[in-house]
Design a protein around this motif. Structure first.
Motif: not given
Length: 316
Positions: A36-54
């Motif tokens: 988020i804005f260049g700072k580490y936020r989290r890790v996404l696992a394989p498959g379909l994931n939701f993220k905060i748009p923009l």
């Protein structure tokens, strides 16, 4: 189309874009690193994931599968011999924990820099180890080299988020001059071993032959000894039977008041007859003079008297 419709169309368009950008697909064998804005936020696992748009962005997609790289480099032994290595390096991400993924994602600018550091570290570790060994020992230290590299790299790679799976030294060669000398040493050792084997085989053959000959001589000597013993026993039995026969004949002649010297004369004539029948010569020399005849008769009479004395002792 009025202004209201245009605004509605724009709002719907942005809503669709936001909705679509709110979902992201991560392929199997990889994980996604979100910032988020260049700072580490989290890790996404394989498959379909939701993220905060923009707001949330996919910084990197990291493969957690095994990777391999081939190495070719040179080292120098303690006795100044050049050694050329061809190796295969197998490595992977250590695990899927968040801290490990952060190290993999942010330790290096890109994979190119990671590979450069990894290769130089492996080469440096092998060169440092080989520099303490002699050229003649390098070939037999292949396993020791691999174990040394793994021991040196495990901690370093773990700090980068990686794990060294395997290191295979596929080819170890030397300068052409050294290779020729090594071939000559191997050839001379093979010739030496062949000569030693041939000598041992010849020695075994000679030894076995000598043993067989010795055993044959022993067997022949034993057979000859037994034959001689049997011949001696036969002669002794023959003489014993002759003595018995002569004793019986002498007794009978004595009882018939006959001269027992006739027995000796008969034996003498039988002996001459045996000589003439079995001898290979053509002439038998006998002393036919009066003196010789007289001497022979005296000897026969002496033997006869000795025989009579023996009979008298046995009779008593």
């Amino acid at each position: 189309m009025g202004p209201t419709q245009i605004i509605l169309f724009i709002l719907i368009f942005f809503a669709v874009v936001i909705l679509v950008s709110s979902f992201v697909t991560i392929q199997q064998g990889t994980v996604g690193v979100v910032t988020i804005f260049g700072k580490y936020r989290r890790v996404l696992a394989p498959g379909l994931n939701f993220k905060i748009p923009l707001i949330e962005q996919i910084y990197n997609r990291i493969s957690i599968q095994n990777r391999s790289v081939e190495l070719e480099f040179q080292a120098v032994t303690v006795d100044q011999a050049n050694v050329y290595f061809k190796a295969m390096l197998l490595y992977s991400v250590l695990d899927q924990q968040e801290e490990t993924i952060k190290n993999v994602a942010f330790k290096f600018v890109d994979d190119r820099n990671l590979m450069q550091a990894l290769i130089r570290t492996v080469e440096g570790s092998i060169r440092a180890f080989v520099a303490t060994k002699k050229q003649a020992d390098v070939l037999i230290l292949r396993r020791d080299i691999v174990e040394h590299v793994k021991e040196q790299l495990d901690n370093i790679l773990e700090s980068w988020g990686y794990h060294l799976q395997d290191l295979q030294l596929n080819d170890i060669t030397f300068d052409e001059v050294i290779m020729r000398s090594m071939s000559q040493v191997v050839a001379s050792n093979n010739l030496k071993a062949a000569a030693e084997n041939e000598g041992q085989a010849l020695l075994i053959t000679k030894t076995k032959g000598a043993e067989a000959e010795g055993n044959a001589i022993k067997i022949a000597a034993e057979a000859e000894r037994q034959a001689a013993q049997l011949r001696g026993q036969g002669i002794a039995l023959f003489r014993q039977e002759v003595a018995k026969g002569m004793t019986v004949a002498a007794k009978e002649m004595q009882q018939a008041d006959m001269d027992t010297s006739v027995i000796l004369f008969t034996m003498w004539t039988e002996a001459i007859k045996h000589f003439s029948e079995n001898s290979k010569g053509n002439v038998i020399f006998l002393d036919g003079s009066a003196d010789g005849m007289q001497r022979t008769m005296k000897e026969m009479m002496s033997l006869n008297q000795l025989n009579l004395d023996t009979l008298e002792k046995r009779g008593k």
